[in-house]
Enzyme design. Structure first.
Site, short mmCIF file in Angstrom:
data_model
loop_
_atom_site.label_atom_id
_atom_site.label_comp_id
_atom_site.label_asym_id
_atom_site.label_seq_id
_atom_site.Cartn_x
_atom_site.Cartn_y
_atom_site.Cartn_z
N TYR A 192 1.07 -1.23 0.14
CA TYR A 192 -0.18 -0.39 0.23
C TYR A 192 0.90 1.32 -0.39
O TYR A 192 0.72 2.18 -0.79
CB TYR A 192 -0.84 0.00 1.36
N LYS A 196 0.97 4.33 -3.33
CA LYS A 196 1.12 5.43 -2.93
C LYS A 196 1.69 6.53 -3.55
O LYS A 196 2.07 7.34 -3.64
CB LYS A 196 0.68 6.05 -1.55
N1 LIG Z 1 -8.22 6.80 6.37
C1 LIG Z 1 -7.29 7.47 6.54
O1 LIG Z 1 -6.67 7.15 7.56
C2 LIG Z 1 -5.95 8.14 4.87
C3 LIG Z 1 -4.80 8.26 5.66
C4 LIG Z 1 -3.99 8.82 5.17
C5 LIG Z 1 -4.53 9.01 3.79
N2 LIG Z 1 -4.96 8.74 2.98
C6 LIG Z 1 -5.37 8.61 1.65
O2 LIG Z 1 -6.88 9.76 2.01
C7 LIG Z 1 -8.06 9.09 0.55
C8 LIG Z 1 -9.13 8.49 0.98
O3 LIG Z 1 -8.95 7.44 1.75
P1 LIG Z 1 -10.60 7.41 2.51
O4 LIG Z 1 -10.28 7.12 4.19
O5 LIG Z 1 -11.78 8.33 2.20
O6 LIG Z 1 -11.12 6.13 2.27
P2 LIG Z 1 -11.98 5.73 1.32
O7 LIG Z 1 -11.83 3.91 1.17
O8 LIG Z 1 -13.04 5.83 2.13
O9 LIG Z 1 -12.64 5.81 0.52
C9 LIG Z 1 -11.84 5.91 -0.85
C10 LIG Z 1 -12.72 5.48 -2.28
O10 LIG Z 1 -12.22 5.18 -2.86
C11 LIG Z 1 -13.13 4.80 -3.86
N3 LIG Z 1 -12.78 3.51 -4.95
C12 LIG Z 1 -11.63 2.41 -4.52
N4 LIG Z 1 -11.29 2.02 -5.89
C13 LIG Z 1 -11.42 2.76 -6.78
C14 LIG Z 1 -12.05 2.50 -8.22
N5 LIG Z 1 -11.34 1.32 -8.71
N6 LIG Z 1 -12.65 3.57 -8.53
C15 LIG Z 1 -13.56 4.27 -7.82
N7 LIG Z 1 -12.95 4.68 -7.03
C16 LIG Z 1 -13.37 3.82 -6.59
C17 LIG Z 1 -13.89 3.82 -2.97
O11 LIG Z 1 -15.62 3.40 -2.75
C18 LIG Z 1 -13.59 4.81 -1.74
O12 LIG Z 1 -15.14 5.47 -1.69
C19 LIG Z 1 -6.67 7.64 0.14
O13 LIG Z 1 -6.46 8.03 -0.77
C20 LIG Z 1 -6.13 7.52 1.39
O14 LIG Z 1 -5.07 6.52 0.75
C21 LIG Z 1 -6.72 7.92 4.25
#
Ligand SMILES: NC(=O)c1ccc[n+]([C@@H]2O[C@H](COP(=O)([O-])OP(=O)(O)OC[C@H]3O[C@@H](n4cnc5c(N)ncnc54)[C@H](O)[C@@H]3O)[C@@H](O)[C@H]2O)c1
Length: 405
Positions: A192, A196
């Site tokens: 992962y 990223k």
């Molecule tokens: N949650 C955390 O703690 C955290 C921390 C640092 C960075 N991030 C980053 O923040 C972003 C959002 O994370 P989140 O926590 O909201 O996660 P999340 O899983 O709630 O949201 C990600 C969204 O991407 C969509 N998705 C996944 N694969 C897809 C595809 N093939 N086509 C279209 N849509 C697709 C999913 O359906 C989901 O709604 C991500 O890029 C993640 O790497 C999250």
């Protein structure tokens, strides 16, 4: 720096080394407040997700309305759709259900858009998702989206990156109040984190690409800390385990492993502010092609203590110590990984812990948001108290970005 000198922040003070106030160092006429997204057509990918929904809500609340927001996700829950429906502003909202790997779909989604906020991603800290799929969505999906932006003359692109791009590394080297210039040997090979990192590289390298109409693509990446807040899926998972453990949180990270997670409303706000700054030429020249750490004024504490802190009013407890000494836990995880490897020809067994996770959860790793404040005026929109109040289970997502609104 000793851990002891960090602890006073838990009493609610400002984190050391952080710009002390909610004021930025911008002069009055430079204040990003003066900038706006009025008339912008924006595409938000991952708009149905935990962070994506919050970004969309903030965009819909903008006083100077955007013309259009396109919400892209592979699936939207009824709850999310209901949330967006509550906004009755001037901004047109279009739902685009589809896959980030579908080139034709991306082309359609980017037509006529000037700003893309790309949050869609697969998140996997356990190794549950096949590496190929993780790559296709996180790396190839991002590259396809960038190509679509160039073809469709999208000028501004913001990528949601993660602190895991930096580390912690396999050695568990700590960072206290690090910033964008802090040297660090990033050795993590965890899929992962790697996916990223590659996606972020692609985004930052794409800055300056010539668009089909002769314009220029401007990009930046926001390296988010771990995100907590209303509807946080990770917190929900820990709560479930706590309930099964007679209302006592399992201590999966040692007290000294200080981190500074960010509240969902604040990381969402950082995206909005970065978007405004990219539209202002004087600001854009500072931020394009760069990454920024985004944290807020959440007191520095371990992940386990944060979960406890956010829900302790419900009467939950927390175990005082790790279930076993850290080194033993590390080698126990290695043993489970070996078992998983040996069983692979026969059965797919994914252990509930691994060395990467043990290191991630037990390494002090804190970062300042000072550069984001200096370069594009990011200041957290919500205080720690507001964030805590908003996150408390049972409050849910209010549909407005204001806590408890
Ligand atoms: N949650 C955390 O703690 C955290 C921390 C640092 C960075 N991030 C980053 O923040 C972003 C959002 O994370 P989140 O926590 O909201 O996660 P999340 O899983 O709630 O949201 C990600 C969204 O991407 C969509 N998705 C996944 N694969 C897809 C595809 N093939 N086509 C279209 N849509 C697709 C999913 O359906 C989901 O709604 C991500 O890029 C993640 O790497 C999250």
């Amino acid at each position: 720096m000793s851990f002891a000198c960090l602890w006073p922040w838990l009493a609610g003070g400002e984190p050391a080394g952080e710009p002390s106030s909610r004021h930025s160092e911008f002069t009055t006429e430079e204040q990003p407040r003066a900038m706006s997204l009025a008339g912008v057509s924006c595409l938000v990918t991952g708009a149905g997700g935990f962070l994506g929904q919050r970004i969309v809500c903030l965009l819909l609340e903008e006083k100077e309305a955007l013309t259009e927001i396109r919400l892209l996700d592979k699936a939207f829950s009824d709850e999310a759709l209901g949330r967006f429906d509550k906004f009755k502003g001037k901004t047109e909202v279009k739902i685009l259900e589809g896959d980030i790997r579908d080139v034709t779909f991306l082309h359609r989604a980017c037509q006529g858009v000037s700003l893309v906020i790309h949050t869609a991603s697969l998140i996997d800290t356990l190794g549950l998702i096949e590496k190929k799929l993780l790559w296709e969505v996180n790396v190839t999906g991002t590259q396809l989206l960038l190509e679509a932006c160039v073809r469709c003359n999208v000028q501004h692109f913001i990528y949601t990156s993660t602190i895991e791009v930096t580390g912690p590394n396999c050695k568990g080297d700590p960072i206290f109040n690090g910033d964008e210039d802090t040297p660090y040997e990033s050795t993590s090979k965890f899929p992962y984190a790697q996916s990223k990192r590659l996606a972020e590289d692609s985004v930052l390298k794409a800055d300056g690409q010539v668009l089909k109409d002769g314009g220029t693509l401007m990009t930046c990446a926001l390296r988010s800390m771990y995100i907590f807040g209303e509807g946080c899926p990770f917190l929900q998972g820990h709560l479930d385990k706590c309930l099964l453990n007679k209302n006592v949180y399992l201590r999966f990270s040692r007290k000294e492993a200080l981190v500074n997670p960010v509240y969902v409303g604040n990381i969402a706000w950082a995206h909005v502010q970065a978007a405004k700054a990219l539209r202002a030429p004087q600001k854009a020249k500072h931020i394009r092609g760069k990454f920024y750490y985004i944290s807020d004024d959440t007191p520095h504490m371990s992940y386990a203590d944060l979960n406890y802190e956010l829900t302790k009013d419900l009467g939950f407890g927390i175990e005082p110590q790790l279930p076993m000494p850290l080194t033993v836990l590390y080698y126990f995880s290695l043993l489970l990984e070996i078992v998983s490897f040996l069983l692979r020809p026969f059965v797919r067994y994914i252990p509930s812990t691994n060395r990467h996770l043990v290191t991630l959860l037990n390494t002090p790793f804190t970062f300042s948001y000072r550069k984001a404040q200096q370069d594009f005026g990011y200041v957290p929109r919500y205080t720690w108290e507001e964030a805590k109040q908003g996150t408390a289970p049972g409050r849910g997502h209010s549909g407005q970005s204001g806590i408890g609104a």
